[in-house]
Structure formats: structure tokens, C-alpha cells
Scaffold this motif. Structure first.
Motif, PDB file in Angstrom:
ATOM      1  N   VAL A  59      71.908  12.653  15.826  1.00 39.98           N
ATOM      2  CA  VAL A  59      70.762  11.742  15.835  1.00 39.98           C
ATOM      3  C   VAL A  59      69.994  11.849  14.523  1.00 39.98           C
ATOM      4  N   GLY A  60      69.915  13.059  13.988  1.00 42.74           N
ATOM      5  CA  GLY A  60      69.144  13.298  12.774  1.00 42.74           C
ATOM      6  C   GLY A  60      69.638  12.534  11.569  1.00 42.74           C
ATOM      7  N   VAL A  61      70.943  12.295  11.492  1.00 46.15           N
ATOM      8  CA  VAL A  61      71.484  11.519  10.365  1.00 46.15           C
ATOM      9  C   VAL A  61      70.865  10.129  10.344  1.00 46.15           C
ATOM     10  N   GLY A  62      70.793   9.505  11.520  1.00 46.24           N
ATOM     11  CA  GLY A  62      70.186   8.177  11.603  1.00 46.24           C
ATOM     12  C   GLY A  62      68.702   8.203  11.320  1.00 46.24           C
ATOM     13  N   LEU A  63      68.020   9.239  11.793  1.00 41.26           N
ATOM     14  CA  LEU A  63      66.584   9.346  11.560  1.00 41.26           C
ATOM     15  C   LEU A  63      66.281   9.483  10.070  1.00 41.26           C
ATOM     16  N   ILE A  64      67.088  10.296   9.377  1.00 42.34           N
ATOM     17  CA  ILE A  64      66.880  10.479   7.941  1.00 42.34           C
ATOM     18  C   ILE A  64      67.220   9.197   7.181  1.00 42.34           C
ATOM     19  N   ALA A  65      68.332   8.571   7.563  1.00 46.43           N
ATOM     20  CA  ALA A  65      68.762   7.359   6.871  1.00 46.43           C
ATOM     21  C   ALA A  65      67.760   6.220   7.042  1.00 46.43           C
ATOM     22  N   GLU A  66      67.132   6.143   8.230  1.00 44.28           N
ATOM     23  CA  GLU A  66      66.171   5.070   8.502  1.00 44.28           C
ATOM     24  C   GLU A  66      64.757   5.440   8.091  1.00 44.28           C
TER      25      GLU A  66
END
Length: 246
Positions: A59-66
């Protein structure tokens, strides 16, 4: 090395080998995702060492990317990993007297580590406290290796089509959900499925409402609804459990 320590080390290595296979596959999936988001391999190492939360790292990958807000990221992290609070409470007695190892074992507590620590019956001559510690160390090491390998390959294989790999963790939980649903009863829906029905209904309801409101962030409200619903249904679930034990 003391005999008891050696036995604990050997036994923990043997017991965690099945986890090695799973953590390598899931870790590689996360590493690919991180690489495709534009991060170097050392970021996989940093996240796996300091964060070490399989589902939350995905989930963190998406949070960082967004580039979501800090408040949203914190709330998401708490809700996704809140189950570890209950894991920790149930292991208070087992981890008592572990000294300086306790802090690390609290940090390194995962679903798989909890499963081994809470269910494994150890023979005489094996230091239990050291066994718990070695299980935690081996499991995190496997995860770190998988994440770093995946991120390295993702950056090295620049033209590799990784579409769909982000669903590796989702596929795992779908399989676990399906297995638990089937083993809970032969009928399509029984009283044993109450928790699962609450989870599915709450998630679908939140998704529909959030889409109507024009927002994609349906996970937090759905998890809040699930938490409240299960608390309210606790008396019903407790009575159900007592009847099944009788």
C-alpha cells in the motif's frame, strides 16, 4: 555457542523454511512495484528494515507515488496493521523475560511469525525465548532478501512488463479468504460466515458510496465500519463460539 542456543537456531531455521518461499515471492512482487515507481534498490532495503510490514509496504508504494497527506498515510497504516495490537497482547507471557530482544520481536511481529510463535510446541532442550527471537530474525531476513531481489530485477529488467504484479498480495488474501470461507461450513452461508459477510458488505458499501461522492479513498471508511460492526456484534459472535464449543 551453547547447546540450547544451537538447538533453538536449528529448529527456528527448519520451521521458517516454508515462510522463506512465501516471503521471497511476495517480497519480489513488492520490489518490482517499488522499482516501477522509480525507486532504487536501496529503498527496498530501507523500507524492509525499518518498516517491515508486507501488506502496508504494498500500500505504501501507492501512497508515496500519489503523495497523499501525512494524516491519511498514518490513519491507513494504523488501520491496516491494527491486528498486530491483538497479536502482541496474546504474546505478553511468551515474550516476558526476553530482555533486550523483546523490543525487536515486538517490531518484527508478522502474521507468519505470530503463527509459529503461538502454535509451535518445542521439545525439551530448546530455549524458547531464543527460538522466538531467531524466528523473528529469519522471517525478516527472508522478506528483506525478496524485496531487494525484486527491486534489483525491476530496475535491471527495464523493459519487463510487470502489469498485474501489484495484485500479488491481493491474490494471497483472496485465497486465504476463500479457504477460510470453505472450511467454515459446507453450506454457502452459515453463522460462521458472519465476520466475512460484514467485511465484504462494508467494503462494497463504502466503495459504492465513495464512487458516488467522487472519491477513491474507500478503504479507511470501510475498515472503520468493519471495526464498529464487529464490536457491536461481539455478543452474537461470543454466543456462537460457545455453542460450537459445547
Amino acid at each position: 555457542m551453547k547447546k540450547e542456543t544451537k538447538k533453538a537456531l536449528t529448529r527456528s531455521l527448519k520451521d521458517t523454511l516454508p515462510i522463506l518461499a512465501g516471503y521471497l515471492v511476495l517480497g519480489i512482487g513488492f520490489g518490482f512495484m517499488l522499482a516501477k515507481a522509480g525507486f532504487a534498490t536501496y529503498w527496498a532495503l530501507i523500507m524492509s528494515v525499518t518498516m517491515y510490514a508486507g501488506s502496508m509496504q504494498y500500500v505504501g508504494v501507492g501512497l508515496i507515488a500519489e503523495a497523499v497527506s501525512v494524516g491519511y498515510a498514518v490513519m491507513m497504516t494504523v488501520l491496516v496493521n491494527i491486528r498486530h495490537v491483538f497479536y502482541g497482547v496474546s504474546l505478553i507471557d511468551k515474550y516476558r523475560g526476553t530482555g533486550w530482544r523483546k523490543v525487536y520481536m515486538m517490531f518484527a511481529l508478522t502474521d507468519e511469525t505470530y503463527s509459529l510463535v503461538s502454535t509451535t510446541e518445542l521439545p525439551e532442550g530448546v530455549d524458547k525465548k531464543k527460538y522466538y527471537f531467531f524466528v523473528s530474525v529469519f522471517d525478516q531476513f527472508y522478506w528483506i532478501c525478496g524485496c531487494c531481489i525484486g527491486c534489483f530485477l525491476g530496475n535491471f529488467l527495464d523493459g519487463f512488463n510487470s502489469a498485474g504484479i501489484e495484485y500479488a498480495m491481493t491474490a494471497l488474501f483472496v485465497c486465504i479468504f476463500a479457504d477460510q470461507w470453505i472450511t467454515s461450513g459446507r453450506k454457502l452461508i452459515t453463522k460462521r460466515h458472519i465476520s466475512a459477510v460484514v467485511g465484504v458488505a462494508s467494503t462494497l458499501g463504502s466503495l459504492i458510496v465513495c464512487n458516488m461522492l467522487g472519491t477513491e479513498y474507500f478503504l479507511i471508511p470501510s475498515m472503520i465500519i468493519i471495526l464498529v460492526a464487529l464490536i457491536l456484534l461481539r455478543p452474537v459472535l461470543d454466543r456462537k463460539g460457545e455453542k460450537e464449543d459445547a
